[in-house]
Design a protein around this motif. Structure first.
Motif, short mmCIF file in Angstrom:
data_model
loop_
_atom_site.label_atom_id
_atom_site.label_comp_id
_atom_site.label_asym_id
_atom_site.label_seq_id
_atom_site.Cartn_x
_atom_site.Cartn_y
_atom_site.Cartn_z
N LEU A 162 0.82 -1.21 0.00
CA LEU A 162 0.00 0.00 0.00
C LEU A 162 0.86 1.26 0.00
O LEU A 162 1.74 1.43 0.84
N ALA A 163 0.54 2.18 -0.93
CA ALA A 163 1.14 3.51 -0.89
C ALA A 163 0.31 4.42 0.01
O ALA A 163 0.85 5.23 0.77
N THR A 164 -1.01 4.29 -0.06
CA THR A 164 -1.95 5.07 0.73
C THR A 164 -3.21 4.24 0.91
O THR A 164 -3.55 3.44 0.03
N ALA A 165 -3.90 4.41 2.02
CA ALA A 165 -5.17 3.72 2.27
C ALA A 165 -6.25 4.76 2.56
O ALA A 165 -6.08 5.60 3.44
N LEU A 166 -7.33 4.71 1.80
CA LEU A 166 -8.45 5.63 1.94
C LEU A 166 -9.71 4.81 2.25
O LEU A 166 -10.01 3.84 1.53
N ILE A 167 -10.42 5.19 3.29
CA ILE A 167 -11.55 4.39 3.78
C ILE A 167 -12.77 5.28 3.94
O ILE A 167 -12.67 6.37 4.50
N THR A 168 -13.91 4.83 3.44
CA THR A 168 -15.15 5.57 3.62
C THR A 168 -16.22 4.67 4.22
O THR A 168 -16.58 3.65 3.64
N GLY A 169 -16.69 5.05 5.41
CA GLY A 169 -17.74 4.29 6.08
C GLY A 169 -17.37 2.85 6.31
O GLY A 169 -18.25 1.98 6.26
N GLY A 170 -16.11 2.56 6.61
CA GLY A 170 -15.70 1.17 6.69
C GLY A 170 -14.58 0.89 7.66
O GLY A 170 -13.67 0.11 7.35
N LEU A 171 -14.62 1.49 8.84
CA LEU A 171 -13.66 1.13 9.89
C LEU A 171 -14.33 0.11 10.81
O LEU A 171 -15.24 0.44 11.57
N PRO A 172 -13.89 -1.15 10.77
CA PRO A 172 -14.53 -2.19 11.57
C PRO A 172 -14.01 -2.22 13.00
O PRO A 172 -12.92 -1.71 13.28
N SER A 173 -14.77 -2.82 13.89
CA SER A 173 -14.21 -3.14 15.20
C SER A 173 -13.14 -4.20 15.01
O SER A 173 -13.30 -5.14 14.22
N LEU A 174 -12.04 -4.06 15.73
CA LEU A 174 -10.94 -5.02 15.58
C LEU A 174 -11.18 -6.30 16.35
O LEU A 174 -10.54 -7.32 16.06
N ASP A 175 -12.09 -6.29 17.32
CA ASP A 175 -12.25 -7.48 18.16
C ASP A 175 -13.69 -7.83 18.49
O ASP A 175 -13.94 -8.77 19.25
N ALA A 176 -14.68 -7.12 17.96
CA ALA A 176 -16.07 -7.40 18.30
C ALA A 176 -16.56 -8.68 17.63
O ALA A 176 -16.28 -8.94 16.46
N HIS A 177 -17.31 -9.48 18.39
CA HIS A 177 -18.04 -10.62 17.82
C HIS A 177 -19.27 -10.07 17.11
O HIS A 177 -19.70 -8.93 17.35
N ARG A 403 -5.89 9.46 10.02
CA ARG A 403 -6.59 10.73 10.19
C ARG A 403 -8.05 10.53 9.81
O ARG A 403 -8.36 9.92 8.78
N THR A 404 -8.94 11.04 10.64
CA THR A 404 -10.37 10.87 10.41
C THR A 404 -11.01 12.17 9.99
O THR A 404 -10.59 13.26 10.37
N TRP A 405 -12.06 12.01 9.20
CA TRP A 405 -12.98 13.10 8.87
C TRP A 405 -14.35 12.63 9.31
O TRP A 405 -14.96 11.77 8.69
N VAL A 406 -14.82 13.14 10.45
CA VAL A 406 -16.12 12.76 10.99
C VAL A 406 -17.13 13.80 10.52
O VAL A 406 -16.97 14.99 10.78
N THR A 407 -18.16 13.34 9.83
CA THR A 407 -19.10 14.28 9.23
C THR A 407 -20.52 13.75 9.31
O THR A 407 -20.75 12.55 9.22
N ASP A 408 -21.48 14.67 9.49
CA ASP A 408 -22.90 14.30 9.39
C ASP A 408 -23.52 14.87 8.13
O ASP A 408 -24.73 14.89 7.97
N GLU A 409 -22.67 15.32 7.20
CA GLU A 409 -23.17 15.83 5.93
C GLU A 409 -23.67 14.70 5.04
O GLU A 409 -24.55 14.90 4.19
N PHE A 410 -23.09 13.51 5.22
CA PHE A 410 -23.44 12.37 4.38
C PHE A 410 -23.87 11.20 5.26
O PHE A 410 -23.52 11.11 6.43
N GLU A 411 -24.62 10.28 4.64
CA GLU A 411 -24.90 8.99 5.25
C GLU A 411 -23.86 8.00 4.74
O GLU A 411 -22.84 8.39 4.17
N HIS A 412 -24.15 6.72 4.88
CA HIS A 412 -23.18 5.68 4.55
C HIS A 412 -22.75 5.72 3.09
O HIS A 412 -21.66 5.27 2.74
N ASP A 413 -23.61 6.25 2.22
CA ASP A 413 -23.30 6.29 0.79
C ASP A 413 -22.63 7.60 0.38
O ASP A 413 -22.76 8.04 -0.75
N GLY A 414 -21.88 8.19 1.29
CA GLY A 414 -21.24 9.47 1.00
C GLY A 414 -20.34 9.43 -0.22
O GLY A 414 -20.26 10.41 -0.98
N LEU A 415 -19.64 8.31 -0.45
CA LEU A 415 -18.74 8.24 -1.60
C LEU A 415 -19.53 8.31 -2.90
O LEU A 415 -19.05 8.85 -3.89
#
Length: 434
Positions: A162-177, A403-415
């Protein structure tokens, strides 16, 4: 063999790759992957363009089929060659459907086959094809929703790719069942439903009338889909998108018509509901949906169905004994999902076997994420109906340098809804330009 062709402003090239079904057994059975390369027409012969790999949300959906430079793709093409990958089992890649899975044999064998269709296998697919396209250079990955889950797995398993990683609406819990995921989801869904009824109070009586009708009448939609009250409630999946509440309102307002036999659901309503509920185009979503949360010895065991019992307010029959509004549900798959949908009915035993599977391997490496050196930026949609915000922010803090961008301008389909601006923001964050 590769085939190239043009759309407005874009040159597209079809690619097919052969990869191991099980990357731990590289000489064993293989499957095929399909991907579509997109490059701006005026840069088609520019060999030094960096690559951006797009990982679609899901699980179980093929990559977007854009026409020309739609949505975020136009912005990406300003500086990248883009690879739109049909993840294993989706799109034009080797399919996993009611038509093909019986070739595997018994439901248990089908389920064993599908254990290879999670994020870890998808990442290893990407690492297999990357050197063939980039000559070994790392690429930027853009992960939407489940594609973001895959991106975090990528950072855990093969950050060197990876050179860069960009994520939209997709940060999972690392340990949740899975139980933890759905226990957090139902209250969030209830808030979305309450917001819908506050916007459209007339929909309360409409939803009550439809629910009552379905509790007392057996309805089979065109194509053989059984419309139960639980299936009707699952239309709440729409409420997680920017236009979803409005689309749900328009659907409910034309539900009934008069007939010689009395009120009946309109043909138009039934056809639209059928198209919204059908898994014919993405059966893998239903089959492996809960397994994306499996990371230890415990089975998922129909988690969404079991946890729903802890929230009796979602029981429509009980709601109708009073005057409250029926609650819609969200992104979840249940045993009755396979009973209702003709595209899934033959796979019910396969789904049962997957739900009982134990010994899931971990998908994320907290130690490696804590030492991360890849530039990472993530859009976190405030009160996202599909991905818990608290889980997402906990994970953001666990990935070094993210780095996060937390926004309520969009719903899950922001991309999709704000593609060029969302991608612009993520690139600026990853490059430390804002």
């Amino acid at each position: 063999m590769t085939v190239s062709y043009r759309q407005p402003g874009v040159v597209l090239t079809d690619h097919r790759f052969t990869v191991p079904l099980d990357h731990d057994d590289p000489t064993g059975e293989t499957i095929e992957l399909y991907a579509r390369e997109a490059v701006a027409s005026d840069r088609a012969h520019q060999d030094d363009l960096p690559w951006l790999l797009y990982l679609q949300g899901g699980p179980g959906f093929g990559a977007n089929r854009f026409v020309g430079r739609q949505a975020w793709l136009g912005r990406a093409l300003e500086e990248y060659r883009v690879l739109l990958l049909d993840q294993r089992g989706t799109g034009h890649s080797t399919p996993a459907t009611r038509q093909t899975l019986p070739l595997r044999g018994t439901p248990d064998r089908q389920a064993a086959y599908l254990t290879h269709f999670r994020a870890d296998s998808i990442v290893r697919d990407c690492e297999t094809i990357r050197p063939r396209l980039t000559g070994g250079a790392p690429w930027t990955v853009l992960g939407q929703s489940f594609g973001g889950f895959c991106t975090v797995t990528y950072l855990s398993l093969a950050p060197e790719g990876l050179a860069t990683a960009l994520i939209t609406g997709g940060l999972p819990s690392l340990d949740a069942h899975a139980d933890d995921v759905y226990r957090a989801a139902y209250p969030r869904i209830e808030r979305k439903v309450a917001s819908h009824y506050a916007r459209y109070p007339q929909d309360v009586e409409r939803a009550r009338r439809i629910a009552d009708h379905l509790l007392n009448t057996e309805v089979t939609l065109p194509g053989g889909h059984r419309l139960t009250v639980e299936a009707f409630q699952s239309l709440g999946l729409m409420l997680g998108t920017g236009e979803g509440s409005h689309r749900l309102h328009h659907l409910l307002e034309h539900a009934f018509t008069g007939t010689p036999q009395g009120p009946a659901l309109t043909d138009a309503f039934q056809e639209e509901v059928r198209s919204l509920l059908s898994y014919a185009g993405h059966p893998l979503y239903a089959l492996v949906h809960e397994s994306v949360y499996g990371q230890d010895e415990r089975p998922t065991a129909w988690s969404a169905e079991r946890v729903r019992a802890e929230f009796p307010q979602f029981d429509a029959a009980k709601t109708l004994t009073g005057d409250g509004p029926p609650l819609f549900t969200g992104e979840s798959v249940h045993p009755w999902t396979f009973d209702c949908d003709p595209a899934l009915r033959p796979l019910r035993d396969t789904a049962e076997a997957l739900a009982a599977h134990t010994g899931w391997r971990p998908l994320y490496d907290p130690a490696r994420l804590a030492a991360n050196e890849v530039p990472v930026a993530a859009a976190v949609y405030h009160d996202d109906m599909y991905v818990d915000t608290a889980h997402a922010l906990t994970t953001a803090r666990a990935i070094r340098g993210l780095r996060t961008w937390v926004t309520d301008e969009f719903e899950h389909d922001g991309l999709r809804a704000g593609g060029p601006r969302v991608l612009d923001r993520l690139l600026a964050l990853a490059r430390d330009e804002v």
